[in-house]
Design a protein around this motif. Structure first.
Motif, short mmCIF file in Angstrom:
data_model
loop_
_atom_site.label_atom_id
_atom_site.label_comp_id
_atom_site.label_asym_id
_atom_site.label_seq_id
_atom_site.Cartn_x
_atom_site.Cartn_y
_atom_site.Cartn_z
N ILE A 1 -6.20 -4.86 12.22
CA ILE A 1 -6.43 -4.98 10.77
C ILE A 1 -5.33 -4.24 10.01
CG2 ILE A 1 -8.01 -4.45 8.88
CD1 ILE A 1 -10.30 -4.60 10.92
N ALA A 2 -5.00 -3.02 10.44
CA ALA A 2 -3.98 -2.21 9.75
C ALA A 2 -2.62 -2.91 9.78
CB ALA A 2 -3.88 -0.83 10.39
N THR A 3 -2.30 -3.54 10.89
CA THR A 3 -1.01 -4.24 10.99
C THR A 3 -0.94 -5.37 9.98
OG1 THR A 3 -0.83 -3.70 13.34
CG2 THR A 3 0.53 -5.51 12.53
N ARG A 4 -2.03 -6.12 9.83
CA ARG A 4 -2.05 -7.21 8.85
C ARG A 4 -1.93 -6.66 7.43
NH1 ARG A 4 -6.78 -8.99 12.01
NH2 ARG A 4 -6.06 -10.41 13.64
N VAL A 5 -2.60 -5.55 7.16
CA VAL A 5 -2.50 -4.92 5.84
C VAL A 5 -1.05 -4.54 5.55
CG1 VAL A 5 -3.12 -2.90 4.45
CG2 VAL A 5 -4.88 -4.10 5.78
N CYS A 6 -0.39 -3.92 6.52
CA CYS A 6 1.00 -3.49 6.33
C CYS A 6 1.93 -4.68 6.14
CB CYS A 6 1.47 -2.65 7.51
SG CYS A 6 0.69 -1.02 7.61
N LEU A 7 1.70 -5.75 6.87
CA LEU A 7 2.53 -6.94 6.70
C LEU A 7 2.36 -7.52 5.29
CD1 LEU A 7 2.05 -8.67 10.17
CD2 LEU A 7 4.12 -7.56 9.30
N ASP A 8 1.15 -7.45 4.76
CA ASP A 8 0.94 -7.89 3.37
C ASP A 8 1.74 -7.03 2.40
OD1 ASP A 8 -0.79 -9.86 4.24
OD2 ASP A 8 -2.62 -8.71 3.79
N VAL A 9 1.71 -5.71 2.62
CA VAL A 9 2.45 -4.80 1.75
C VAL A 9 3.95 -5.06 1.83
CG1 VAL A 9 3.05 -2.37 1.34
CG2 VAL A 9 0.68 -3.00 1.86
N LEU A 10 4.46 -5.24 3.03
CA LEU A 10 5.90 -5.40 3.24
C LEU A 10 6.42 -6.72 2.68
CD1 LEU A 10 6.14 -3.97 6.86
CD2 LEU A 10 7.14 -2.97 4.80
N GLY A 11 5.53 -7.65 2.44
CA GLY A 11 5.97 -8.90 1.83
C GLY A 11 6.35 -8.76 0.38
N ASP A 12 6.01 -7.62 -0.23
CA ASP A 12 6.22 -7.44 -1.67
C ASP A 12 7.31 -6.44 -2.03
OD1 ASP A 12 4.12 -9.19 -2.17
OD2 ASP A 12 2.63 -7.58 -2.14
N ARG A 13 8.02 -5.87 -1.03
CA ARG A 13 9.03 -4.88 -1.38
C ARG A 13 10.15 -4.82 -0.36
NH1 ARG A 13 9.01 -0.80 2.04
NH2 ARG A 13 7.12 0.21 2.83
N ARG B 1 7.65 -8.56 10.78
CA ARG B 1 6.95 -8.98 11.99
C ARG B 1 7.62 -8.44 13.26
NH1 ARG B 1 2.87 -12.66 11.29
NH2 ARG B 1 3.04 -13.49 13.40
N GLN B 2 8.96 -8.35 13.25
CA GLN B 2 9.63 -7.70 14.38
C GLN B 2 9.22 -6.24 14.48
OE1 GLN B 2 13.87 -8.11 14.84
NE2 GLN B 2 13.86 -10.26 14.18
N ARG B 3 9.11 -5.60 13.34
CA ARG B 3 8.69 -4.19 13.30
C ARG B 3 7.31 -4.04 13.93
NH1 ARG B 3 9.10 -1.66 7.40
NH2 ARG B 3 10.92 -3.05 7.48
N ALA B 4 6.40 -4.93 13.53
CA ALA B 4 5.04 -4.87 14.07
C ALA B 4 5.04 -5.11 15.58
CB ALA B 4 4.17 -5.91 13.36
N VAL B 5 5.78 -6.11 16.03
CA VAL B 5 5.84 -6.41 17.47
C VAL B 5 6.37 -5.22 18.24
CG1 VAL B 5 7.07 -7.78 19.20
CG2 VAL B 5 6.01 -8.91 17.24
N SER C 1 -3.15 -10.74 18.09
CA SER C 1 -3.28 -9.97 16.85
C SER C 1 -2.52 -10.61 15.70
CB SER C 1 -2.78 -8.54 17.07
OG SER C 1 -2.87 -7.79 15.89
N LEU C 2 -1.31 -11.12 15.99
CA LEU C 2 -0.45 -11.67 14.95
C LEU C 2 -0.59 -13.18 14.82
CD1 LEU C 2 2.82 -9.59 15.53
CD2 LEU C 2 0.93 -9.14 13.96
N GLU C 3 -1.51 -13.77 15.60
CA GLU C 3 -1.78 -15.21 15.55
C GLU C 3 -0.51 -16.01 15.80
OE1 GLU C 3 -3.68 -15.78 11.78
OE2 GLU C 3 -5.62 -15.07 12.53
N THR C 4 0.14 -15.70 16.92
CA THR C 4 1.35 -16.40 17.31
C THR C 4 1.33 -16.54 18.83
OG1 THR C 4 3.77 -16.41 17.09
CG2 THR C 4 2.73 -14.28 17.50
#
Length: 317
Positions: free
Chosen positions: A59-71, A138-142, A159-162
């Motif tokens: 869940i936290a990884t998805r939250v962070c990916l949402d945040v990183l999409g905006d900055r 996404r590379q960061r998360a992986v 987790s990342l649906e890939t």
């Protein structure tokens, strides 16, 4: 049935993960809070096929990916331009641009075993988190899920649906990017020699013996002072700064703490008028390499940092 208290047991581990993803202690706090809210709302869907911490990491990884999409990525002064001189103009950038330090106590879970704690400590070092900022989100998360948390490609893919193939490809690219960064600083806890080095650093700084202080530095050591873009490198420029424009630090007192897996100090400068309290000036985060100091990072946003690190608002005379 899991409870809110069960969720809270994992807050420190999640904060460390979100900090690695975002490079900001404040944003990590917000991301963890959002993670807790999402987890609480979906607690009935937690199937216990994996541990609760693993579920929360997803869940936290998805939250962070949402945040990183905006900055855009956060940076250190050394990434913004060439090395400066002690006479250069001081240019500031807003706090949202900078990589922030985080207290070890907020990012390193106390229930980690010793070998795991070494990996977790290394992964919140300033140099490592700065290097992560050069990876697409996404590379960061992986990379973090595999290299730091030890997940398999299949677990990360779920987790990342890939696909696992996509995860392995992203991991290979992430490793190649990090290989171009200097991440060679020691990972282990402080040696006896390094503990002695820190004692000598405090003594030299509080006496403001600049000759002794620079003698503790590597020849190519750096000094940076966010939110200022200026950074200096080498004994002579750093010495000139400390004896010149930085001479207001004479008479400072240091209070030890720890940040980003590294030794750190709250610096308090003396009052203008004798008899008054010492006031916060900087959070100094040291980066060590062997038996010398490789970098002095002075973060000047004390209004934000000192409360976060539990440092006192002033020191009595």
């Amino acid at each position: 049935m899991a409870t809110a208290a069960n969720l809270e047991e994992h807050r420190t581990a999640l904060t460390g993960h979100c900090y690695r993803m975002l490079g900001s202690a404040a944003e990590a706090d917000d991301a963890v809070q959002e993670t807790m809210v999402r987890a609480w709302r979906n607690l009935d869907r937690f199937e216990e096929r994996s541990s609760m911490r693993t579920w929360l990491y997803r869940i936290a990884t998805r939250v962070c990916l949402d945040v990183l999409g905006d900055r855009s990525r956060r940076v250190r002064p050394m990434e913004l331009g060439p090395v400066g001189t002690p006479d250069d103009t001081l240019t500031q950038l807003p706090g949202s641009e900078w990589l922030e330090p985080i207290p070890d106590a907020l990012a390193l879970p106390s229930d980690a075993d010793p070998s795991e704690r070494v990996v977790l400590r290394q992964s919140i070092r300033l140099a490592f988190v700065a290097a992560l900022q050069h990876l697409p989100p996404r590379q960061r998360a992986v990379l973090l899920l595999t290299e730091v948390l030890g997940w398999s490609a299949a677990e990360v893919a779920e987790s990342l649906e890939t696909s696992a193939a996509s995860v392995n490809s992203a991991l290979q690219r992430a490793r190649a990017t990090l290989a171009t960064r200097d991440l060679s600083q020691a990972r282990a806890p402080l040696s006896d020699a390094q503990s002695t080095l820190l004692d000598r650093y405090v003594e030299a700084f509080e006496r403001y013996d600049v000759t002794a202080l620079t003698g503790l530095l590597h020849q190519d050591a750096t000094l940076s002072m966010p939110p200022f873009c200026l950074w200096l490198q080498g004994h002579e420029p750093i010495s000139q700064w400390l004896l010149g424009r930085g001479s207001g630090c004479r008479g400072s007192r240091l209070v030890p703490t720890s940040a980003c897996g590294s030794p750190a100090f709250g610096q308090y400068r003396p009052p203008a008028e004798p008899g008054g309290p010492h006031k916060p000036w900087a959070l100094i985060v040291l980066e060590l390499s062997g038996d010398r100091i490789a970098a002095m990072n002075s973060f000047l946003d004390t209004a934000t940092l000192f409360p976060r690190f539990g440092l006192p608002p002033e020191l009595a005379p």
